[in-house]
Write a protein that holds these residues in place. Structure first.
Motif, short mmCIF file in Angstrom:
data_model
loop_
_atom_site.label_atom_id
_atom_site.label_comp_id
_atom_site.label_asym_id
_atom_site.label_seq_id
_atom_site.Cartn_x
_atom_site.Cartn_y
_atom_site.Cartn_z
N GLY A 39 1.95 2.02 -3.45
CA GLY A 39 0.89 2.30 -4.41
C GLY A 39 0.56 1.14 -5.33
O GLY A 39 0.12 1.35 -6.46
N ASN A 44 -6.36 1.21 2.06
CA ASN A 44 -7.30 0.95 0.97
C ASN A 44 -8.57 0.33 1.59
O ASN A 44 -8.51 -0.76 2.15
N TRP A 81 1.22 4.11 5.39
CA TRP A 81 0.53 3.85 4.13
C TRP A 81 -0.90 4.39 4.19
O TRP A 81 -1.47 4.60 5.27
N SER A 140 0.84 -1.20 0.00
CA SER A 140 0.00 0.00 0.00
C SER A 140 0.87 1.25 0.00
O SER A 140 0.55 2.25 -0.65
N TYR A 179 -11.15 -1.14 0.41
CA TYR A 179 -11.59 -2.42 -0.16
C TYR A 179 -10.69 -3.56 0.33
O TYR A 179 -11.17 -4.66 0.62
N ILE A 180 -9.39 -3.28 0.43
CA ILE A 180 -8.46 -4.28 0.98
C ILE A 180 -8.77 -4.50 2.46
O ILE A 180 -8.78 -5.63 2.96
N SER A 181 -9.05 -3.41 3.17
CA SER A 181 -9.38 -3.50 4.60
C SER A 181 -10.62 -4.36 4.82
O SER A 181 -10.65 -5.22 5.71
N GLU A 226 -5.28 -4.93 -7.10
CA GLU A 226 -6.29 -4.77 -6.05
C GLU A 226 -7.31 -5.91 -6.11
O GLU A 226 -7.65 -6.53 -5.09
N PHE A 271 -1.83 -1.06 -4.89
CA PHE A 271 -3.28 -1.29 -4.97
C PHE A 271 -4.02 -0.06 -5.49
O PHE A 271 -4.78 0.59 -4.77
N GLU A 272 -3.79 0.26 -6.74
CA GLU A 272 -4.52 1.37 -7.35
C GLU A 272 -5.98 0.97 -7.55
O GLU A 272 -6.28 -0.20 -7.81
N ARG A 273 -6.88 1.94 -7.42
CA ARG A 273 -8.31 1.63 -7.49
C ARG A 273 -8.67 0.98 -8.82
O ARG A 273 -8.40 1.49 -9.89
#
Length: 509
Positions: free
Chosen positions: A289, A343, A340, A286, A345-347, A298, A291-293
């Motif tokens: 960078g 994110n 960091w 993270s 969505y990752i969370s 991601e 995990f870009e949307r």
């Protein structure tokens, strides 16, 4: 532990240490301090050493401990003992408990710390040598190829840990020539890690022997794989590193440290990254960078984190996922200066993985649970093994897991509200961890009164409790940051519970 025999008390302490996953600190029982080594020694003296090893194997196979420190320390203690049957059984359990070189190195570190001299006895040398020879034991061409890849992967991924390296172990375990002649792949790896560049005469002699006893195609494949791993260790080119990762599944530990500051290197590593390595490195990726949307990385990470099969195969403990989730949401590491952007969505995927891991929890079936939670300030202290997770977080997670997995479960909190020292907490099977914590935080903390808890449980059997539903509870669990001193009234109530309920199915924790 009142009412238990000495042997049962020692077994109870052993299981408690294993559940905590630590070999340090002291357990306090009946005003007596007990450390893990004393606990195991007492069981061995009582001729229960073989049963200790069985307990270690059970905890390892069922993945019932968040860390392996206690299991490995206990195994090393059994291997150091003078009881021959216990020692033999402990060494036989070595391959099942130490499943990779990192485990073996930590076991050896504990073994060294428990002894007086630095030498190894015959039984110890033989057991460690057989552990390495176990890498080459399957029949069939396909299985041989899998063994070769796994062996090279493990040897390079875990080159040194806890003050030990493969070279140190090979020097001390004294492989027998006839055993190595039968395991030519292991023999070649011993050559690689003890005779770099084949510079010594013995190394050249061994290399020629391996060539003669191995089919040319097989030898070339093994040699090429080792050379590519060695090339990755020394490479300074990001393009070369990424190409090697894609072709040979090179793990992060083999990649030079300076290469781990490039986003594209992590993107390549992510594709084949194991589950436990993934949750450990979410913060670093993270930070760079990765995990870009809406990116492939991601989506791949979310897919991996929410795959029940991956979670089950990785044998990751729910507490490990709770620590990873809490740490990631903080947006910074506990050590160092790494920060960091979280994110969301990752969370959320990491939180979903935590819930999915409950499927690996084994509960006492056909039991009715009564869980009581202490909400006092002491519960804000970090739990053993993690500075990130508080005792209240852990208690809430355990209560939630029991509600989701148990047959029947009632949860209460010790309250300071006048007239209601116990307050019911309505936890649903679909409640999230933040929901559960919110339900606890709105309750004013009160005194941990086990007498009141047992009285309510006794009244609940006949429907006379104002807090609990009409039911018969078999399992009592109290999560608290204080030592629970039972008064005479509490002891009498506990005796009444044994008398009123079916004592054969009654348990208290």
């Amino acid at each position: 532990m009142e009412g238990l025999s000495n042997i049962d008390a020692w077994k109870y302490c052993l299981r408690k240490y294993l559940c905590l996953g630590t070999f340090e600190g002291l357990l306090i029982s009946n005003n007596t301090s007990i450390d893990l080594e004393k606990c195991i020694d007492s069981l061995i003296v009582a001729e229960c050493g073989c049963e200790v090893v069985e307990i270690l194997l059970k905890f390892r196979r069922e993945n019932r401990t968040p860390k392996r420190d206690a299991i490995l320390f206990a195994l090393a203690t059994c291997c150091r003992c003078c009881h021959l049957e216990t020692k033999k059984k402990a060494y036989n359990a070595l391959p099942d408990i130490c499943q990779n070189p990192a485990d073996l190195f930590q076991f050896l570190s504990f073994y060294r710390s428990l002894g007086v001299g630095s030498g190894w006895g015959r039984a110890h040398r033989r057991a460690v040598a057989e552990w390495y020879l176990g890498y080459e034991k399957q029949d069939g061409q396909k299985k041989k190829e899998d063994e070769m890849k796994k062996m090279v992967y493990h040897f390079f991924k875990y080159q040194s840990r806890h003050g030990w390296s493969h070279k140190d172990v090979f020097r001390l375990c004294h492989f027998k020539k006839e055993n190595l002649d039968e395991k030519v792949m292991v023999k070649y790896m011993v050559l690689v890690f003890t005779s770099p560049k084949n510079g010594r005469a013995r190394g050249k002699e061994w290399l020629n022997e391996v060539k003669k006893s191995t089919p040319e195609e097989k030898f070339d494949e093994l040699k090429n794989l080792v050379e590519e791993y060695s090339k990755a260790q020394k490479s300074k080119s990001m393009t070369v590193i990424i190409d090697l990762i894609d072709k040979y599944d090179i793990p992060r530990e083999v990649v030079p440290s300076e290469m781990l500051n490039y986003k594209n290197v992590w993107k390549a590593l992510l594709r084949q990254m194991p589950f436990t390595a993934l949750i450990r490195n979410l913060g670093k990726m993270s930070n760079l960078g990765v995990f870009e949307r809406g990116s492939f990385e991601e989506n791949l990470t979310i897919q991996k984190l929410t795959n029940p099969e991956s979670i089950q195969n990785s044998k990751v403990h729910p507490f490990t996922l709770l620590v990873a989730l809490t740490q990631y949401r903080k947006g910074r590491g506990e050590l160092g200066s790494l920060i960091w952007a979280v994110n969301p969505y990752i969370s959320q995927a990491l939180e979903d993985a935590f819930y999915l891991s409950f499927k690996s929890i084994s509960t006492v079936k056909k039991k009715s649970y009564l869980i009581a939670v202490d909400l006092n300030g002491a519960m804000n202290a970090p739990v053993i093994g993690s500075p990130t997770v508080s005792a209240l977080d852990a208690a809430a997670a355990l209560a939630m897991a029991t509600v989701r997995c148990g047959d029947q479960c009632s949860v209460v909190a010790f309250s300071s509200k006048e007239g209601t020292p116990l307050q019911g907490v309505d936890l649903g099977e679909t409640d999230s961890l933040p929901d559960v914590l919110e339900k606890f935080t709105v309750i004013s903390p009160g005194k941990v009164d086990c007498s009141r808890l047992l009285k309510e449980a006794t009244e609940a059997k006949n429907g006379g409790s104002s807090v609990l539903p009409e039911t018969s509870f078999n399992v009592f669990v109290v999560y608290t940051g204080f030592k629970t001193d039972f008064s005479k009234d509490a002891a009498d109530l506990l005796h009444d519970c044994y008398r009123i309920y079916d004592s054969s199915s009654f348990e208290s924790v």
